[in-house]
Write an enzyme that holds these catalytic residues in place. Structure first.
Site, PDB file in Angstrom:
ATOM      1  N   GLU A 159     -18.349  -6.847  -2.740  1.00 31.41           N
ATOM      2  CA  GLU A 159     -16.962  -7.271  -2.588  1.00 31.41           C
ATOM      3  C   GLU A 159     -16.744  -8.703  -3.058  1.00 31.41           C
ATOM      4  O   GLU A 159     -15.669  -9.047  -3.546  1.00 31.41           O
ATOM      5  CB  GLU A 159     -16.521  -7.098  -1.131  1.00 31.41           C
ATOM      6  CG  GLU A 159     -15.029  -7.086  -0.931  1.00 31.41           C
ATOM      7  CD  GLU A 159     -14.336  -5.840  -1.462  1.00 31.41           C
ATOM      8  OE1 GLU A 159     -13.161  -5.643  -1.134  1.00 31.41           O
ATOM      9  OE2 GLU A 159     -14.955  -5.041  -2.203  1.00 31.41           O
ATOM     10  N   GLU A 168       0.829  -1.211   0.000  1.00 27.58           N
ATOM     11  CA  GLU A 168       0.000   0.000   0.000  1.00 27.58           C
ATOM     12  C   GLU A 168       0.858   1.254   0.000  1.00 27.58           C
ATOM     13  O   GLU A 168       0.540   2.238  -0.678  1.00 27.58           O
ATOM     14  CB  GLU A 168      -0.951   0.002   1.202  1.00 27.58           C
ATOM     15  CG  GLU A 168      -1.956  -1.136   1.241  1.00 27.58           C
ATOM     16  CD  GLU A 168      -3.025  -1.040   0.164  1.00 27.58           C
ATOM     17  OE1 GLU A 168      -3.031  -0.053  -0.603  1.00 27.58           O
ATOM     18  OE2 GLU A 168      -3.858  -1.958   0.079  1.00 27.58           O
ATOM     19  N   ASP A 226      -4.335  -9.621  -8.828  1.00 25.18           N
ATOM     20  CA  ASP A 226      -4.650  -8.702  -9.911  1.00 25.18           C
ATOM     21  C   ASP A 226      -3.471  -7.904 -10.447  1.00 25.18           C
ATOM     22  O   ASP A 226      -3.115  -7.992 -11.628  1.00 25.18           O
ATOM     23  CB  ASP A 226      -5.783  -7.751  -9.495  1.00 25.18           C
ATOM     24  CG  ASP A 226      -5.549  -7.100  -8.133  1.00 25.18           C
ATOM     25  OD1 ASP A 226      -4.589  -7.483  -7.429  1.00 25.18           O
ATOM     26  OD2 ASP A 226      -6.330  -6.205  -7.759  1.00 25.18           O
ATOM     27  N   GLU A 272     -12.305  -0.252  -9.915  1.00 21.83           N
ATOM     28  CA  GLU A 272     -11.943  -1.147 -11.016  1.00 21.83           C
ATOM     29  C   GLU A 272     -12.970  -1.163 -12.144  1.00 21.83           C
ATOM     30  O   GLU A 272     -12.610  -1.225 -13.328  1.00 21.83           O
ATOM     31  CB  GLU A 272     -11.710  -2.563 -10.478  1.00 21.83           C
ATOM     32  CG  GLU A 272     -10.414  -2.745  -9.730  1.00 21.83           C
ATOM     33  CD  GLU A 272     -10.437  -2.181  -8.322  1.00 21.83           C
ATOM     34  OE1 GLU A 272      -9.360  -2.021  -7.721  1.00 21.83           O
ATOM     35  OE2 GLU A 272     -11.547  -1.891  -7.808  1.00 21.83           O
TER      36      GLU A 272
END
Length: 785
Positions: free
Chosen positions: A322, A80, A228, A340
């Site tokens: 989710e 992150e 991803d 996304e």
């Protein structure tokens, strides 16, 4: 943000204050993104420039330069911090340089100050890469680096594929701008190590890897959460750096994904070493990025196909939950305003210029405004089914969601940057393509560059070419339902069902022979604390590897049977909303419905003051009869059937019932909702809901804090803009505006005990429940007398 939260890392949009780590209640791993380094400000830098607000961009840069420090004794997520902080600084630097060189007068003062900050945070991340494999540890202390706990604990040595494999773009940019090859060399080494650990037969990678020994801890393979951005960075590293090694790797992975994971429009997680077997019965929201990546790959028809399917989910639920099931059901209900789907919509519009994608974008914007906008910003959705909100606003909403939506609708003359000259990182930060022209000798010495000849094999669910109409005809047929598609199937159906020694439909729990057959397949029946029976698959106890595979097929069939049941008996959650001050309707608790009593719907809810039953179980006539009349009674699960509690509470004159779970630590986030069971009688007329332990604890503490003067709402969804007034005859007439409904509601007076029944409430049933992973709940048997 700056008005209500600065200099905090995030804004809490319902509380209208900043979220500061260590002050607000700990949220677990999610708080590892917070480092007391003004996260949202840095993550938003290049968004301000994209929006054309040069004045605010200029102010934000100066704030970062003057006030941000990374010399803090705090442990943060390497992943992150890299994509949001380092990426944000580099994106801000790239844009500032571009604007300065284009003559923007407000940026002529800028002299690489953001790059200096980037070098500082980059150096603080480097200790995480000092592992035996070179794969970074998942967390690092910004001041002291890596200690024994961060490198040897079970949580410290396990990292996900995307967590490890999403550093190359940022580290390469930092190396090339700073003339320090260390960062890019470290990142290239990570990508090489991950590539070496692919499953050579399937060319798939696992989800969680041991940083110290390089072994896979979780051998699921997919393209959503945990996977991803590794695949994204394989392709984008080629685009940004021009190194065909990464194109080769991406194409190899892409072929494997289309062969095993892509099931028509769906993307199903499989086992990396047995890719014909599905590993879980749901998909997650992060895989919505995939169509956008397919656009960059050039596989436009596959991108359109998957995007269309995702759009159907948003049409049903307003947002992508989710996690969701193949039949578009909700598996995990929350939605933190992820970017996304907007990202893929933007890339498809750029590639096709099809106005359909503007309509999709319009629906995204409308849903954000209708269901997420609050006075202090935008709030995450706690549950897309009830539209209840959460006091959360992640920095990626500013960095990505809003950026992609603006670019989708902006006219060319509205964009002050040459946007096509940049690559978007996974956090949508802008890195210029010109970086490939900067060469460092140390990096050149480790390049694996080569010419790649690659032919893409057909996917398992190819899009048929039409000879006459081309791409536009394909999209038209797809949206009208006329385009021929493969039937979406779980990859695990390759296992022949007739080889099973025992089928789920034949299972009798008390049959000793059946228990023996389950044991041979590695399937166990376990009784848990709350009285329910679980099926668990444990391959290591199976009689043989072949029997373990049969156990997987058995569990798949149980899941499929449960899915069919769910198709016919959908459990719609209810809510308990705290109306009294200081909550003022901002706290909403997810609740389960009942098979008995008045049904709570979008057009019917009740409000009332709460009171605890005496005795707390509510299993006998209430001792506090005179205090209960006209109120909503709170009881505790256990000692008798749910409906017996309802009868006793109703006989005392209550207008509603709340049953709180007695299993500690249960919550709506960790446990599947179920409908409280009734019996053959239809004598209960009041509505009833079930709260898990954690939600019940919040309710009980609020009741205690209010001296038992807590007013709540029981309904099918949360209500916004609550306004009410009391008339002389003690009838409360309320006008409540929800996100989609305007309702008039009358609260029953103290003497009204004759609420009408609703037969529809008795049609709800849920005999089978599913937990996550390979954990199947067979039944809820605690309610037996």
């Amino acid at each position: 943000m700056r008005t209500n939260a600065y200099p905090a890392d995030e804004l809490m949009p319902l509380s209208c204050r900043g979220r500061i780590r260590g002050i607000e209640p700990d949220r677990g791993d999610i708080d590892d993104a917070l480092g007391k380094f003004q996260l949202t400000l840095i993550d938003t830098l290049d968004t301000l420039a994209v929006l054309g607000d040069i004045t605010e961009f200029n102010k934000a840069i100066r704030l970062v330069i003057d006030t941000v420090s990374f010399n803090t004794d705090i442990v943060v997520s390497v992943f992150e911090t890299n994509i949001r902080i380092l990426g944000g600084l580099l994106g801000g630097h790239a844009v500032a340089i571009n604007l300065k060189e284009s003559g923007q007068p407000e940026l002529q003062w800028y002299n690489n100050e953001l790059l200096d900050k980037a070098k500082d945070i980059g150096n603080r991340l480097l200790p995480a890469f000092n592992s035996p494999t070179g794969i970074p540890y998942p967390r690092v202390n910004l001041k002291y680096g890596i200690n024994k706990e961060l490198s040897t604990s079970s949580s410290g040595q396990a990292t996900c594929l995307s967590c490890a494999g999403t550093v190359l773009l940022e580290f390469a940019a930092l190396s090339r701008w700073s003339k320090n090859a260390t960062f890019e060399i470290k990142a290239r080494q990570v990508m090489k190590q991950l590539w070496k650990r692919r499953q050579r037969h399937s060319n798939l990678l696992g989800q969680v890897i041991d940083v110290n020994d390089g072994g896979w801890i979780t051998k699921d393979s997919g393209v959503g959460a945990g996977f991803d951005s590794y695949y994204e960075y394989c392709l984008k590293a080629y685009i940004l750096l021009g190194d065909e090694t990464f194109l080769h790797r991406f194409n190899t992975h892409y072929e494997a994904i289309m062969n095993y994971i892509s099931q028509g429009p769906m993307l199903v997680n499989v086992l990396m070493h047995q890719p014909h077997y599905a590993s879980r019965p749901y998909m997650d929201a992060l895989q919505a990025f995939w169509p956008g990546l397919q656009v960059l790959k050039g596989d436009l028809k596959s991108a359109v196909l998957t995007h269309q399917w995702l759009y159907e989910i948003t049409k049903k639920h307003n947002f992508i939950p989710e996690a969701f099931t193949p039949n578009l059901g909700v598996y995990w209900p929350h939605h933190p305003l992820r970017p996304e789907f907007a990202e893929s919509t933007y890339f498809l519009y750029k590639a096709t210029n099809d106005p359909f994608y503007l309509e999709v974008g319009k629906s995204i914007v409308e849903n954000l405004n209708n269901y997420a906008r609050v006075p202090c910003g935008f709030a995450a959705l706690k549950d897309v089914r009830t539209l209840s909100q959460e006091d959360r606003l992640d920095s990626f909403v500013f960095a990505e969601t809003f950026k992609y939506l603006y670019l989708l609708f902006a006219e060319k003359e509205d964009i002050i940057l040459p946007i096509d000259n940049f690559v978007f990182t996974t956090e949508a930060h802008l890195l210029p393509l010109s970086l490939s022209n900067i060469h460092i000798s140390e990096i050149n010495s480790v390049l694996e560059n080569r010419t790649i000849n690659f032919t893409m094999a057909a996917s398992t669910c190819p899009v048929n070419e039409d000879a006459s109409g081309g791409f536009s005809k394909f999209t038209k047929n797809l949206r009208s339902g006329n385009e021929k598609q493969c039937d979406p199937k779980d990859a695990s159906q390759a296992q022949k069902a007739d080889k099973l020694k025992l089928k789920p439909s034949e299972l009798v729990i008390g049959n000793v022979q059946h228990q023996k057959l389950l044991q041979e397949m590695g399937v166990q029946i376990v009784s848990v604390q709350d009285g329910r029976l679980h099926l668990q698959h444990m391959p290591n106890i199976a009689k043989s590897p072949k029997d373990a595979e049969l156990g997987i097929e058995f569990m798949r069939q149980v899941i499929e049977a449960n899915r069919i049941i769910k198709d016919n008996t959908v459990i719609q959650p209810r809510v308990v909303q705290l109306l009294s001050a200081p909550h003022n309707g901002l706290v909403t608790l997810s609740a389960g419905p009942a098979q008995f009593g008045k049904n709570l719907t979008a057009n019917f809810h009740i409000t009332g003051f709460t009171i605890h039953a005496n005795p707390r179980s509510g299993c006998t006539a209430l001792n506090n009869f005179n205090e209960v009349s006209g109120k909503i009674v709170v009881t505790v699960r256990g000692d008798c059937m749910f409906i017996e509690k309802a009868r006793n509470v109703q006989a005392s004159g209550a207008i509603g019932l709340i049953v709180v779970d007695n299993t500690q630590q249960s919550s709506s986030q960790s446990h599947q909702l179920f409908a409280m069971s009734g019996d053959q009688n239809n004598d209960v007329k009041i509505p009833a809901v079930f709260l898990f332990y954690k939600e019940g604890k919040i309710l009980n503490e609020a009741m205690q804090d209010s001296n038992n003067q807590l007013e709540i709402l029981m309904g099918a969804r949360a209500v916004n803009n609550w306004k009410y007034s009391t008339t002389a005859d003690n009838v409360v007439t309320a006008t409540a505006t929800t996100e989609t409904d305007s309702m008039q509601m009358t609260k029953a007076s103290n003497t009204d005990k004759s609420l009408p029944s609703n037969a529809a409430a008795n049609e709800i049933s849920n005999p089978t429940q599913i937990n996550t992973e390979n954990d199947i709940i067979l039944e809820d048997n605690q309610n037996l007398p």
